[in-house]
Motif scaffolding. Structure first.
Motif, PDB file in Angstrom:
ATOM      1  N   GLU A  45     -10.971  11.679  12.759  1.00  0.00           N
ATOM      2  CA  GLU A  45     -11.918  12.224  11.791  1.00  0.00           C
ATOM      3  C   GLU A  45     -11.285  12.160  10.415  1.00  0.00           C
ATOM      4  OE1 GLU A  45     -14.375  15.369  12.482  1.00  0.00           O
ATOM      5  OE2 GLU A  45     -14.476  15.094  14.644  1.00  0.00           O
ATOM      6  N   GLY A  46     -12.059  11.711   9.478  1.00  0.00           N
ATOM      7  CA  GLY A  46     -11.586  11.582   8.113  1.00  0.00           C
ATOM      8  C   GLY A  46     -11.835  10.176   7.614  1.00  0.00           C
ATOM      9  N   GLU A  72      -9.312  20.001   7.552  1.00  0.00           N
ATOM     10  CA  GLU A  72      -8.319  21.055   7.335  1.00  0.00           C
ATOM     11  C   GLU A  72      -7.700  21.532   8.640  1.00  0.00           C
ATOM     12  OE1 GLU A  72     -10.151  24.079   4.947  1.00  0.00           O
ATOM     13  OE2 GLU A  72     -10.248  22.781   3.193  1.00  0.00           O
ATOM     14  N   ASP A  73      -8.476  21.567   9.709  1.00  0.00           N
ATOM     15  CA  ASP A  73      -7.984  21.984  11.017  1.00  0.00           C
ATOM     16  C   ASP A  73      -7.269  20.806  11.670  1.00  0.00           C
ATOM     17  OD1 ASP A  73      -7.505  22.988  13.553  1.00  0.00           O
ATOM     18  OD2 ASP A  73      -9.608  22.854  14.186  1.00  0.00           O
ATOM     19  N   LEU A 123      -8.057  14.375  15.596  1.00  0.00           N
ATOM     20  CA  LEU A 123      -7.990  13.322  16.589  1.00  0.00           C
ATOM     21  C   LEU A 123      -8.663  13.753  17.881  1.00  0.00           C
ATOM     22  CD1 LEU A 123      -6.607  10.516  17.030  1.00  0.00           C
ATOM     23  CD2 LEU A 123      -4.664  11.768  17.966  1.00  0.00           C
ATOM     24  N   ASN A 124      -9.540  12.905  18.381  1.00  0.00           N
ATOM     25  CA  ASN A 124     -10.151  13.099  19.689  1.00  0.00           C
ATOM     26  C   ASN A 124      -9.837  11.864  20.510  1.00  0.00           C
ATOM     27  OD1 ASN A 124     -11.560  15.611  19.177  1.00  0.00           O
ATOM     28  ND2 ASN A 124     -12.813  14.409  17.760  1.00  0.00           N
ATOM     29  N   LEU A 171       0.829  -1.195   0.000  1.00  0.00           N
ATOM     30  CA  LEU A 171       0.000   0.000   0.000  1.00  0.00           C
ATOM     31  C   LEU A 171       0.868   1.251   0.000  1.00  0.00           C
ATOM     32  CD1 LEU A 171      -2.927   1.143   0.301  1.00  0.00           C
ATOM     33  CD2 LEU A 171      -2.607   0.993   2.766  1.00  0.00           C
ATOM     34  N   GLN A 172       0.609   2.108  -0.971  1.00  0.00           N
ATOM     35  CA  GLN A 172       1.208   3.450  -0.994  1.00  0.00           C
ATOM     36  C   GLN A 172       0.222   4.361  -0.279  1.00  0.00           C
ATOM     37  OE1 GLN A 172       4.160   4.745  -2.027  1.00  0.00           O
ATOM     38  NE2 GLN A 172       3.506   6.759  -1.431  1.00  0.00           N
ATOM     39  N   LEU A 173       0.662   5.033   0.770  1.00  0.00           N
ATOM     40  CA  LEU A 173      -0.200   5.884   1.586  1.00  0.00           C
ATOM     41  C   LEU A 173       0.044   7.349   1.300  1.00  0.00           C
ATOM     42  CD1 LEU A 173       0.358   4.015   4.954  1.00  0.00           C
ATOM     43  CD2 LEU A 173      -1.758   4.039   3.633  1.00  0.00           C
ATOM     44  N   LYS A 174      -1.044   8.092   1.175  1.00  0.00           N
ATOM     45  CA  LYS A 174      -1.000   9.546   1.036  1.00  0.00           C
ATOM     46  C   LYS A 174      -1.983  10.130   2.031  1.00  0.00           C
ATOM     47  CE  LYS A 174       1.837   9.355  -2.444  1.00  0.00           C
ATOM     48  NZ  LYS A 174       3.221   9.779  -2.269  1.00  0.00           N
ATOM     49  N   CYS A 175      -1.743  11.376   2.437  1.00  0.00           N
ATOM     50  CA  CYS A 175      -2.633  12.056   3.369  1.00  0.00           C
ATOM     51  C   CYS A 175      -2.790  13.504   2.939  1.00  0.00           C
ATOM     52  CB  CYS A 175      -2.066  11.991   4.787  1.00  0.00           C
ATOM     53  SG  CYS A 175      -3.107  12.758   6.040  1.00  0.00           S
ATOM     54  N   THR A 176      -4.023  14.000   3.016  1.00  0.00           N
ATOM     55  CA  THR A 176      -4.276  15.378   2.625  1.00  0.00           C
ATOM     56  C   THR A 176      -5.433  15.959   3.420  1.00  0.00           C
ATOM     57  OG1 THR A 176      -4.717  16.857   0.760  1.00  0.00           O
ATOM     58  CG2 THR A 176      -5.853  14.734   0.744  1.00  0.00           C
ATOM     59  N   ALA A 177      -5.420  17.267   3.549  1.00  0.00           N
ATOM     60  CA  ALA A 177      -6.545  17.998   4.147  1.00  0.00           C
ATOM     61  C   ALA A 177      -7.275  18.807   3.077  1.00  0.00           C
ATOM     62  CB  ALA A 177      -6.035  18.912   5.256  1.00  0.00           C
TER      63      ALA A 177
END
Length: 151
Positions: free
Chosen positions: A102-103, A86-87, A92-93, A40-46
């Protein structure tokens, strides 16, 4: 958390020389294979504007995409894009009772991302919103690979 909840585990790669970050493995037995796994190639974005009605778009640089979609890969590969708020403070809670992120992460088999022409520096790929990375879909990926598909 999704991987563990599905009864699978992660094999960590120290570098992503081959265009992938981790391998997710299972010890289940299926029709064709015992212990299927995928890279798995992982990416993360807001960037919330990347989320469309039925897919999320992601711009991949040519070299890592070519590695990811290489048809000679022995182990099936997927691309995963985690979309977070975006924030950064709201991702994370956490308390003693719960851990909430969240997401959501969307995925697609590398083989379905399409080719990239020589000389092209990048390509926009589409990952279906129906491919939300959750326990049910992870087990489905393992079943597909274990039954001899997923390439």
């Amino acid at each position: 958390m999704v991987v563990t909840a599905a009864g699978c585990w992660i094999k960590d790669h120290r570098t992503d020389v081959d265009g992938v970050d981790i391998t997710i493995a299972s010890s289940a037995e299926y029709e064709t294979w015992y212990g299927p796994e995928f890279e798995l190639q992982l990416k993360c974005t807001a960037q919330q504007d990347l989320l469309k009605d039925d897919h999320i778009v992601w711009q991949m640089k040519a070299e890592p995409l070519r590695k990811l979609i290489n048809p000679k890969r022995f182990t099936p590969a997927l691309l995963g894009v985690l979309l977070v708020p975006e924030d950064a403070g709201s991702w994370l809670n956490q308390s003693e009772e719960q851990l909430l992120l969240e997401g959501g992460m969307y995925w697609e088999y590398a083989a379905k991302l399409g080719e990239i022409p020589e000389g092209q520096g990048s390509k926009t790929v589409h990952l279906p919103r129906s491919n939300l990375f959750d326990v049910e879909r992870l087990l489905g990926i393992m079943r597909t690979i274990g039954d001899g598909g997923g390439r």
